[in-house]
Design a protein around this motif. Structure first.
Motif, PDB file in Angstrom:
ATOM      1  N   SER A  57       0.812  -1.215   0.000  1.00 28.74           N
ATOM      2  CA  SER A  57       0.000   0.000   0.000  1.00 28.74           C
ATOM      3  C   SER A  57       0.852   1.275   0.000  1.00 28.74           C
ATOM      4  N   ASP A  58       2.147   1.150   0.217  1.00 28.63           N
ATOM      5  CA  ASP A  58       3.050   2.307   0.250  1.00 28.63           C
ATOM      6  C   ASP A  58       3.547   2.580  -1.174  1.00 28.63           C
ATOM      7  N   ARG A  59       2.943   3.569  -1.823  1.00 27.23           N
ATOM      8  CA  ARG A  59       3.253   3.825  -3.239  1.00 27.23           C
ATOM      9  C   ARG A  59       4.712   4.214  -3.471  1.00 27.23           C
ATOM     10  N   LYS A  60       5.270   5.058  -2.601  1.00 24.22           N
ATOM     11  CA  LYS A  60       6.665   5.471  -2.782  1.00 24.22           C
ATOM     12  C   LYS A  60       7.600   4.286  -2.622  1.00 24.22           C
ATOM     13  N   LEU A  61       7.366   3.470  -1.606  1.00 25.56           N
ATOM     14  CA  LEU A  61       8.198   2.294  -1.390  1.00 25.56           C
ATOM     15  C   LEU A  61       8.127   1.363  -2.594  1.00 25.56           C
ATOM     16  N   MET A  62       6.914   1.122  -3.113  1.00 26.08           N
ATOM     17  CA  MET A  62       6.764   0.232  -4.260  1.00 26.08           C
ATOM     18  C   MET A  62       7.465   0.799  -5.497  1.00 26.08           C
ATOM     19  N   ALA A  63       7.398   2.109  -5.681  1.00 25.12           N
ATOM     20  CA  ALA A  63       8.097   2.731  -6.808  1.00 25.12           C
ATOM     21  C   ALA A  63       9.606   2.543  -6.659  1.00 25.12           C
ATOM     22  N   ASP A  64      10.111   2.707  -5.441  1.00 27.53           N
ATOM     23  CA  ASP A  64      11.545   2.517  -5.195  1.00 27.53           C
ATOM     24  C   ASP A  64      11.951   1.057  -5.422  1.00 27.53           C
ATOM     25  N   ILE A  65      11.119   0.136  -4.995  1.00 26.83           N
ATOM     26  CA  ILE A  65      11.413  -1.290  -5.193  1.00 26.83           C
ATOM     27  C   ILE A  65      11.433  -1.611  -6.681  1.00 26.83           C
ATOM     28  N   ARG A  66      10.450  -1.106  -7.416  1.00 20.84           N
ATOM     29  CA  ARG A  66      10.418  -1.358  -8.869  1.00 20.84           C
ATOM     30  C   ARG A  66      11.650  -0.767  -9.559  1.00 20.84           C
ATOM     31  N   ALA A  67      12.030   0.441  -9.168  1.00 24.27           N
ATOM     32  CA  ALA A  67      13.214   1.081  -9.757  1.00 24.27           C
ATOM     33  C   ALA A  67      14.464   0.266  -9.434  1.00 24.27           C
ATOM     34  N   GLY A  68      14.569  -0.204  -8.208  1.00 31.54           N
ATOM     35  CA  GLY A  68      15.711  -1.036  -7.837  1.00 31.54           C
ATOM     36  C   GLY A  68      15.735  -2.344  -8.600  1.00 31.54           C
ATOM     37  N   HIS A  69      14.567  -2.925  -8.802  1.00 30.80           N
ATOM     38  CA  HIS A  69      14.484  -4.174  -9.554  1.00 30.80           C
ATOM     39  C   HIS A  69      14.921  -3.977 -11.002  1.00 30.80           C
ATOM     40  N   ARG A  70      14.438  -2.889 -11.608  1.00 29.65           N
ATOM     41  CA  ARG A  70      14.848  -2.595 -12.994  1.00 29.65           C
ATOM     42  C   ARG A  70      16.359  -2.393 -13.080  1.00 29.65           C
ATOM     43  N   ALA A  71      16.926  -1.650 -12.131  1.00 23.67           N
ATOM     44  CA  ALA A  71      18.373  -1.399 -12.131  1.00 23.67           C
ATOM     45  C   ALA A  71      19.144  -2.702 -11.949  1.00 23.67           C
ATOM     46  N   ALA A  72      18.648  -3.569 -11.071  1.00 22.97           N
ATOM     47  CA  ALA A  72      19.333  -4.848 -10.843  1.00 22.97           C
ATOM     48  C   ALA A  72      19.292  -5.715 -12.101  1.00 22.97           C
ATOM     49  N   LYS A  73      18.147  -5.725 -12.787  1.00 24.24           N
ATOM     50  CA  LYS A  73      18.047  -6.517 -14.019  1.00 24.24           C
ATOM     51  C   LYS A  73      19.042  -6.029 -15.065  1.00 24.24           C
ATOM     52  N   LYS A  74      19.290  -4.708 -15.085  1.00 26.17           N
ATOM     53  CA  LYS A  74      20.256  -4.133 -16.024  1.00 26.17           C
ATOM     54  C   LYS A  74      21.679  -4.196 -15.494  1.00 26.17           C
ATOM     55  N   ARG A  75      21.822  -4.760 -14.282  1.00 30.18           N
ATOM     56  CA  ARG A  75      23.117  -4.873 -13.624  1.00 30.18           C
ATOM     57  C   ARG A  75      23.743  -3.504 -13.348  1.00 30.18           C
ATOM     58  N   HIS A  76      22.887  -2.523 -13.036  1.00 33.22           N
ATOM     59  CA  HIS A  76      23.363  -1.201 -12.637  1.00 33.22           C
ATOM     60  C   HIS A  76      23.509  -1.173 -11.129  1.00 33.22           C
ATOM     61  N   GLY A  77      24.439  -0.415 -10.651  1.00 31.14           N
ATOM     62  CA  GLY A  77      24.661  -0.326  -9.215  1.00 31.14           C
ATOM     63  C   GLY A  77      25.662  -1.374  -8.747  1.00 31.14           C
ATOM     64  N   ARG A  78      25.696  -1.555  -7.437  1.00 35.43           N
ATOM     65  CA  ARG A  78      26.629  -2.531  -6.894  1.00 35.43           C
ATOM     66  C   ARG A  78      25.986  -3.232  -5.698  1.00 35.43           C
ATOM     67  N   LEU A  79      26.434  -4.421  -5.433  1.00 32.18           N
ATOM     68  CA  LEU A  79      25.928  -5.194  -4.312  1.00 32.18           C
ATOM     69  C   LEU A  79      26.633  -4.749  -3.044  1.00 32.18           C
ATOM     70  N   VAL A  80      25.873  -4.419  -2.031  1.00 31.69           N
ATOM     71  CA  VAL A  80      26.441  -4.008  -0.743  1.00 31.69           C
ATOM     72  C   VAL A  80      26.161  -5.134   0.223  1.00 31.69           C
ATOM     73  N   ALA A  81      27.220  -5.698   0.783  1.00 36.94           N
ATOM     74  CA  ALA A  81      27.038  -6.833   1.690  1.00 36.94           C
ATOM     75  C   ALA A  81      27.119  -6.404   3.120  1.00 36.94           C
TER      76      ALA A  81
END
Length: 81
Positions: A57-81
Protein backbone atom coordinates in the motif's frame (compact mmCIF):
# COMPACT_ATOMS: atom_id res chain seq x y z
CA UNK A 1 5.65 -46.34 6.41
CA UNK A 2 8.61 -44.92 4.44
CA UNK A 3 7.99 -43.83 0.85
CA UNK A 4 10.34 -44.07 -2.09
CA UNK A 5 10.70 -41.26 -4.62
CA UNK A 6 12.66 -40.96 -7.84
CA UNK A 7 14.94 -37.98 -8.31
CA UNK A 8 16.50 -37.19 -11.67
CA UNK A 9 19.93 -35.53 -11.42
CA UNK A 10 22.46 -34.42 -14.00
CA UNK A 11 25.78 -36.25 -13.90
CA UNK A 12 27.42 -33.18 -12.35
CA UNK A 13 24.79 -32.88 -9.62
CA UNK A 14 24.97 -36.62 -8.91
CA UNK A 15 28.74 -36.36 -8.48
CA UNK A 16 28.30 -33.39 -6.15
CA UNK A 17 25.84 -35.33 -3.97
CA UNK A 18 27.94 -38.51 -4.15
CA UNK A 19 31.16 -36.83 -3.11
CA UNK A 20 29.50 -34.93 -0.27
CA UNK A 21 27.74 -38.06 0.99
CA UNK A 22 30.98 -40.02 0.85
CA UNK A 23 32.80 -37.27 2.76
CA UNK A 24 30.10 -37.45 5.46
CA UNK A 25 30.20 -41.28 5.40
CA UNK A 26 26.51 -41.61 4.57
CA UNK A 27 24.26 -42.59 1.69
CA UNK A 28 23.20 -40.12 -0.97
CA UNK A 29 19.56 -40.67 0.04
CA UNK A 30 20.35 -39.77 3.66
CA UNK A 31 22.30 -36.69 2.60
CA UNK A 32 19.44 -35.44 0.41
CA UNK A 33 16.79 -36.22 3.04
CA UNK A 34 18.74 -34.44 5.78
CA UNK A 35 19.51 -31.40 3.61
CA UNK A 36 15.89 -31.11 2.45
CA UNK A 37 14.54 -31.35 6.01
CA UNK A 38 17.04 -28.77 7.24
CA UNK A 39 16.09 -26.40 4.41
CA UNK A 40 12.38 -26.74 5.12
CA UNK A 41 12.88 -26.34 8.86
CA UNK A 42 15.05 -23.24 8.44
CA UNK A 43 12.76 -21.64 5.86
CA UNK A 44 12.26 -18.02 6.73
CA UNK A 45 9.01 -16.12 6.29
CA UNK A 46 10.13 -12.70 5.20
CA UNK A 47 6.93 -10.76 5.81
CA UNK A 48 3.60 -11.56 7.41
CA UNK A 49 0.42 -10.98 5.40
CA UNK A 50 -0.19 -7.77 7.38
CA UNK A 51 3.34 -6.54 6.64
CA UNK A 52 2.89 -7.34 2.95
CA UNK A 53 -0.35 -5.33 2.82
CA UNK A 54 1.46 -2.39 4.41
CA UNK A 55 4.37 -2.67 1.98
CA UNK A 56 2.11 -2.99 -1.07
CA UNK A 57 0.00 0.00 0.00
CA UNK A 58 3.05 2.31 0.25
CA UNK A 59 3.25 3.83 -3.24
CA UNK A 60 6.67 5.47 -2.78
CA UNK A 61 8.20 2.29 -1.39
CA UNK A 62 6.76 0.23 -4.26
CA UNK A 63 8.10 2.73 -6.81
CA UNK A 64 11.55 2.52 -5.19
CA UNK A 65 11.41 -1.29 -5.19
CA UNK A 66 10.42 -1.36 -8.87
CA UNK A 67 13.21 1.08 -9.76
CA UNK A 68 15.71 -1.04 -7.84
CA UNK A 69 14.48 -4.17 -9.55
CA UNK A 70 14.85 -2.60 -12.99
CA UNK A 71 18.37 -1.40 -12.13
CA UNK A 72 19.33 -4.85 -10.84
CA UNK A 73 18.05 -6.52 -14.02
CA UNK A 74 20.26 -4.13 -16.02
CA UNK A 75 23.12 -4.87 -13.62
CA UNK A 76 23.36 -1.20 -12.64
CA UNK A 77 24.66 -0.33 -9.22
CA UNK A 78 26.63 -2.53 -6.89
CA UNK A 79 25.93 -5.19 -4.31
CA UNK A 80 26.44 -4.01 -0.74
CA UNK A 81 27.04 -6.83 1.69
Amino acid sequence: MPKTITLRLSDADYELFRSRAQADNRSIANLIETAAKRRLKDEVVYASPAEMREILSDRKLMADIRAGHRAAKKRHGRLVA
